[in-house]
Design an enzyme around this catalytic site. Structure first.
Site, PDB file in Angstrom:
ATOM      1  N   ILE A 143       0.860  -1.179   0.000  1.00 30.54           N
ATOM      2  CA  ILE A 143       0.000   0.000   0.000  1.00 30.54           C
ATOM      3  C   ILE A 143       0.900   1.234   0.000  1.00 30.54           C
ATOM      4  O   ILE A 143       2.046   1.175   0.440  1.00 30.54           O
ATOM      5  CB  ILE A 143      -0.986   0.022   1.191  1.00 30.54           C
ATOM      6  CG1 ILE A 143      -0.260  -0.166   2.530  1.00 30.54           C
ATOM      7  CG2 ILE A 143      -2.065  -1.027   1.023  1.00 30.54           C
ATOM      8  CD1 ILE A 143      -1.207  -0.149   3.720  1.00 30.54           C
ATOM      9  N   ASP A 144       0.378   2.316  -0.512  1.00 24.76           N
ATOM     10  CA  ASP A 144       1.164   3.531  -0.678  1.00 24.76           C
ATOM     11  C   ASP A 144       1.691   4.066   0.656  1.00 24.76           C
ATOM     12  O   ASP A 144       1.126   3.791   1.720  1.00 24.76           O
ATOM     13  CB  ASP A 144       0.318   4.627  -1.329  1.00 24.76           C
ATOM     14  CG  ASP A 144      -0.083   4.285  -2.755  1.00 24.76           C
ATOM     15  OD1 ASP A 144       0.586   3.432  -3.363  1.00 24.76           O
ATOM     16  OD2 ASP A 144      -1.059   4.880  -3.247  1.00 24.76           O
ATOM     17  N   ARG A 145       2.750   4.853   0.570  1.00 20.31           N
ATOM     18  CA  ARG A 145       3.321   5.482   1.768  1.00 20.31           C
ATOM     19  C   ARG A 145       2.256   6.210   2.588  1.00 20.31           C
ATOM     20  O   ARG A 145       2.191   6.067   3.805  1.00 20.31           O
ATOM     21  CB  ARG A 145       4.417   6.478   1.357  1.00 20.31           C
ATOM     22  CG  ARG A 145       5.016   7.240   2.547  1.00 20.31           C
ATOM     23  CD  ARG A 145       5.776   8.489   2.095  1.00 20.31           C
ATOM     24  NE  ARG A 145       7.002   8.170   1.405  1.00 20.31           N
ATOM     25  CZ  ARG A 145       8.197   8.091   2.012  1.00 20.31           C
ATOM     26  NH1 ARG A 145       8.301   8.286   3.317  1.00 20.31           N
ATOM     27  NH2 ARG A 145       9.284   7.824   1.311  1.00 20.31           N
ATOM     28  N   THR A 147      -0.978   5.846   2.649  1.00 23.97           N
ATOM     29  CA  THR A 147      -2.156   5.056   3.015  1.00 23.97           C
ATOM     30  C   THR A 147      -1.745   4.123   4.140  1.00 23.97           C
ATOM     31  O   THR A 147      -0.643   3.577   4.129  1.00 23.97           O
ATOM     32  CB  THR A 147      -2.664   4.231   1.807  1.00 23.97           C
ATOM     33  OG1 THR A 147      -3.016   5.120   0.751  1.00 23.97           O
ATOM     34  CG2 THR A 147      -3.874   3.401   2.182  1.00 23.97           C
TER      35      THR A 147
END
Length: 319
Positions: A143-145, A147
């Site tokens: 998952i993104d930084r 998020t």
């Protein structure tokens, strides 16, 4: 000369894949050359690069010591601090905080989620890098930084193979909470649009109709709460596209609170929203066939606390 004895975690790999992980400093062109020259052998004999290693095989390398390296593992420089949602002998579910990257990138090569996890397991005695030739505990999803939420970690090679197969087959259901601006037209819906990643701008482009270079994108949502200006949604990903939830919600006119890429976020930043209000908060195992992780089938795991949804829509957004 250095010799590796293949263990259970290393078995089943192609020889070249194993060597690229076990001897990371050895350039690929030299690897292939040394295989041809019999300076790398399997069970005392010349081997093809495509040979699949079996438990108990002996890989002998008649190469310079410089290719093996001697530095301490990188993960020991990371904090062993992780929030464990669930853990057993095969897997670990970690609640990744927003702002932490999952793997190394150009600007950060130490304090990552995977390094924290490996340090944590090392201190528990469950990961012994000196005994592993090519395997290390690995992330099964990312998952993104900016998020937060559940990331799946495999503790052994068999679990990694199983989870990768199940994720590819859409046999794990992922649910997110997000806070959006406005109110979706329908209380619940399954959205289908067409997605393209703009590499130059690093953002997703969404279209109503398919184009030659687009992929179908499907997102389910349900409105949990709204005050007319903002809405708290539960979202389930039916596909796994780049920035899917952020781009899809923005496309229907309800961008995420705090998201500066698909909407303006200057107001929310002043209210304390340093990141987009998006959290991977729940995971359900829904296997269709028996596997080594069948004991998890039908189970649901959820993080205890989502900062922007603990008491519904935050008071700062209620005025």
């Amino acid at each position: 000369m250095k010799e590796f004895v293949i263990n259970q975690n290393d078995a089943g790999q192609r020889l070249d894949k194993f060597l690229s992980k076990a001897v990371r400093l050895l350039p690929k062109n030299l690897m292939y050359k040394y295989l041809r020259l019999k300076r790398i052998k399997v069970n005392g004999k010349r081997s093809e690069i495509s040979y699949r290693l079996q438990e108990g095989d002996k890989v002998s390398l008649y190469i310079n010591d410089e290719f093996f390296g001697s530095d301490k593992p990188l993960f020991l420089s990371a904090k062993p601090d992780i929030n464990v949602v669930y853990e057993d002998e095969n897997i670990l579910l970690a609640d990744k905080p927003q702002g932490l990257i999952v793997h190394e990138d150009e600007g950060e090569d130490v304090d990552t989620l995977i390094n924290r996890v490996q340090h944590y397991l090392y201190l528990k005695g469950e990961y012994r890098p000196e005994e592993e030739l090519s395997f290390a505990p690995a992330l099964c999803n990312r998952i993104d930084r900016n998020t937060g939420g559940i990331v799946i970690i495999a503790k052994n090679a068999a679990a990694l193979r199983t989870l990768n197969e199940k994720i590819k087959g859409r046999e794990l259901r992922k649910f997110y909470l997000c806070l959006v601006k406005g109110v979706p037209r329908l209380e619940e819906a399954t959205l289908t649009h067409y997605h393209r990643k703009n590499e130059k701008e690093n953002l997703a482009e969404i279209f109503e109709r398919p184009r030659r270079d687009t992929k179908t994108m499907v997102t389910k949502y349900h409105v949990l709460q709204t005050n007319g200006r903002y809405s708290l949604l539960e979202v389930e990903l039916m596909t796994g596209r780049f920035h899917q939830i952020r781009a899809h919600m923005a496309h229907i006119g309800c961008p995420l609170v705090g998201d500066g890429k698909y909407a303006s976020n200057w107001k929310e930043k002043k209210l304390g929203f340093s990141y987009q209000a998006l959290y991977s908060y729940k995971l359900q195992f829904a296997f269709q066939e028996e596997c080594m992780l069948s004991y998890l089938n039908g189970k649901t795991f959820q993080v205890e606390r989502v900062w922007f949804a603990e008491n519904g829509i935050p008071g700062v957004l209620s005025e």
